[in-house]
Design a protein around this motif. Structure first.
Motif, mmCIF file in Angstrom:
data_model
loop_
_atom_site.group_PDB
_atom_site.id
_atom_site.type_symbol
_atom_site.label_atom_id
_atom_site.label_comp_id
_atom_site.label_asym_id
_atom_site.label_seq_id
_atom_site.Cartn_x
_atom_site.Cartn_y
_atom_site.Cartn_z
ATOM 1 N N GLN A 1 40.252 -31.886 75.454
ATOM 2 C CA GLN A 1 40.435 -30.991 74.327
ATOM 3 C C GLN A 1 41.461 -29.905 74.662
ATOM 4 O O GLN A 1 42.291 -29.551 73.825
ATOM 5 N N GLY A 2 41.419 -29.415 75.885
ATOM 6 C CA GLY A 2 42.398 -28.411 76.301
ATOM 7 C C GLY A 2 43.808 -28.982 76.275
ATOM 8 O O GLY A 2 44.746 -28.319 75.821
ATOM 9 N N ALA A 3 43.957 -30.216 76.747
ATOM 10 C CA ALA A 3 45.280 -30.859 76.720
ATOM 11 C C ALA A 3 45.739 -31.070 75.279
ATOM 12 O O ALA A 3 46.907 -30.839 74.951
ATOM 13 N N ALA A 4 44.798 -31.500 74.408
ATOM 14 C CA ALA A 4 45.157 -31.702 73.000
ATOM 15 C C ALA A 4 45.534 -30.371 72.353
ATOM 16 O O ALA A 4 46.513 -30.294 71.595
ATOM 17 N N ASP A 5 44.771 -29.319 72.651
ATOM 18 C CA ASP A 5 45.089 -27.999 72.097
ATOM 19 C C ASP A 5 46.446 -27.512 72.603
ATOM 20 O O ASP A 5 47.239 -26.951 71.844
ATOM 21 N N ALA A 6 46.711 -27.736 73.888
ATOM 22 C CA ALA A 6 48.000 -27.315 74.454
ATOM 23 C C ALA A 6 49.145 -28.072 73.795
ATOM 24 O O ALA A 6 50.181 -27.479 73.462
ATOM 25 N N GLU A 7 48.965 -29.376 73.580
ATOM 26 C CA GLU A 7 50.012 -30.167 72.933
ATOM 27 C C GLU A 7 50.219 -29.702 71.496
ATOM 28 O O GLU A 7 51.357 -29.593 71.032
ATOM 29 N N ALA A 8 49.123 -29.416 70.797
ATOM 30 C CA ALA A 8 49.244 -28.913 69.422
ATOM 31 C C ALA A 8 49.977 -27.568 69.415
ATOM 32 O O ALA A 8 50.820 -27.318 68.550
ATOM 33 N N PHE A 9 49.665 -26.727 70.377
ATOM 34 C CA PHE A 9 50.327 -25.421 70.482
ATOM 35 C C PHE A 9 51.822 -25.615 70.757
ATOM 36 O O PHE A 9 52.668 -24.954 70.147
ATOM 37 N N ARG A 10 52.139 -26.531 71.697
ATOM 38 C CA ARG A 10 53.556 -26.801 71.994
ATOM 39 C C ARG A 10 54.266 -27.369 70.769
ATOM 40 O O ARG A 10 55.402 -26.990 70.465
ATOM 41 N N ALA A 11 53.600 -28.298 70.060
ATOM 42 C CA ALA A 11 54.209 -28.894 68.869
ATOM 43 C C ALA A 11 54.452 -27.831 67.801
ATOM 44 O O ALA A 11 55.504 -27.813 67.161
ATOM 45 N N ALA A 12 53.484 -26.941 67.624
ATOM 46 C CA ALA A 12 53.659 -25.863 66.642
ATOM 47 C C ALA A 12 54.811 -24.950 67.067
ATOM 48 O O ALA A 12 55.606 -24.512 66.225
ATOM 49 N N GLY A 13 54.909 -24.683 68.361
ATOM 50 C CA GLY A 13 56.007 -23.861 68.866
ATOM 51 C C GLY A 13 57.354 -24.528 68.637
ATOM 52 O O GLY A 13 58.321 -23.873 68.220
#
Length: 175
Positions: free
Chosen positions: A60-72
Motif C-alpha cells: 500500500q505504501g508503494a502504491a501510495d508513493a506511485e500515486a503521489f509521484r503520478a500526481a506530481g
C-alpha cells in the motif's frame, strides 16, 4: 473423628502414592507441553499475520508513493502546459499588436487617401449611398446605416486576416 490406619498400611500405600504422584506429574507435564505447543502455534500465527500486515502495508505504501509521484508528474505536466499556453498567448498578442501597428502606419503612406476612398466606396456599395461613413480609429472607415454596421478599419482588416490564419500562425513560435 479420624481413625488411624492400621500398622503397615502406610507402607502398603507407598506404591499407590508414588503411582499417583507419577501420573500427576505426567499429566502436569502433558498439560505444560500442550500449553507450550499452543503458545508456540499462536506465536507463529501472530508472526505470520504480522508479516502479512507488514507486506500489505509495504504494498500500500508503494502504491501510495506511485500515486503521489503520478500526481506530481501530472501537476508538473499541467504547469508546463499552462506556461506553454501562456507563452503562446503572449506571442499571439505581440503578433497582433505588431500587425495592428504595421497597418496603422499605412495612414502616413502616400497611397492612404486613395485606399480610404476605395474603402468608403465599398461601404457605400454594401450599405447604400445614404450610409454614414466615419474614420476608423486606426485608419480606414466604419460605415453605418439603420440596423447595420460595417467596420473597414485597417486594424479590423488586419485582425480578421490574422484570425483566418488559424493555427498555421503558431508555426512561427512552435518548437
Amino acid at each position: 473423628m479420624r481413625t488411624s490406619l492400621p500398622a503397615g498400611a502406610t507402607t502398603a500405600l507407598d506404591p499407590v502414592r508414588a503411582r499417583l504422584l507419577r501420573d500427576a506429574r505426567a499429566d502436569a507435564e502433558a498439560v505444560l507441553a500442550a500449553a507450550a505447543e499452543d503458545a508456540a502455534a499462536q506465536l507463529r500465527d501472530a508472526e505470520a499475520q504480522a508479516e502479512a500486515i507488514l507486506a500489505e502495508a509495504r504494498r500500500q505504501g508503494a502504491a501510495d508513493a506511485e500515486a503521489f509521484r503520478a500526481a506530481g508528474r501530472a501537476r508538473t505536466r499541467g504547469d508546463a502546459r499552462t506556461r506553454e499556453l501562456a507563452a503562446r498567448r503572449e506571442c499571439w498578442e505581440e503578433l497582433r499588436r505588431q500587425v495592428v501597428h504595421g497597418v496603422e502606419e499605412l495612414r502616413g503612406a502616400p497611397a492612404y487617401p486613395a485606399l480610404r476612398a476605395r474603402l468608403a466606396a465599398h461601404v457605400r456599395r454594401l450599405l447604400g449611398p445614404e450610409c454614414r461613413i466615419t474614420e476608423a480609429p486606426g485608419g480606414g472607415v466604419v460605415g453605418a446605416a439603420p440596423g447595420r454596421r460595417i467596420d473597414c478599419g485597417l486594424d479590423a482588416f488586419a485582425l480578421r486576416a490574422l484570425d483566418r490564419t488559424g493555427t498555421e500562425v503558431e508555426e512561427l513560435w512552435a518548437p
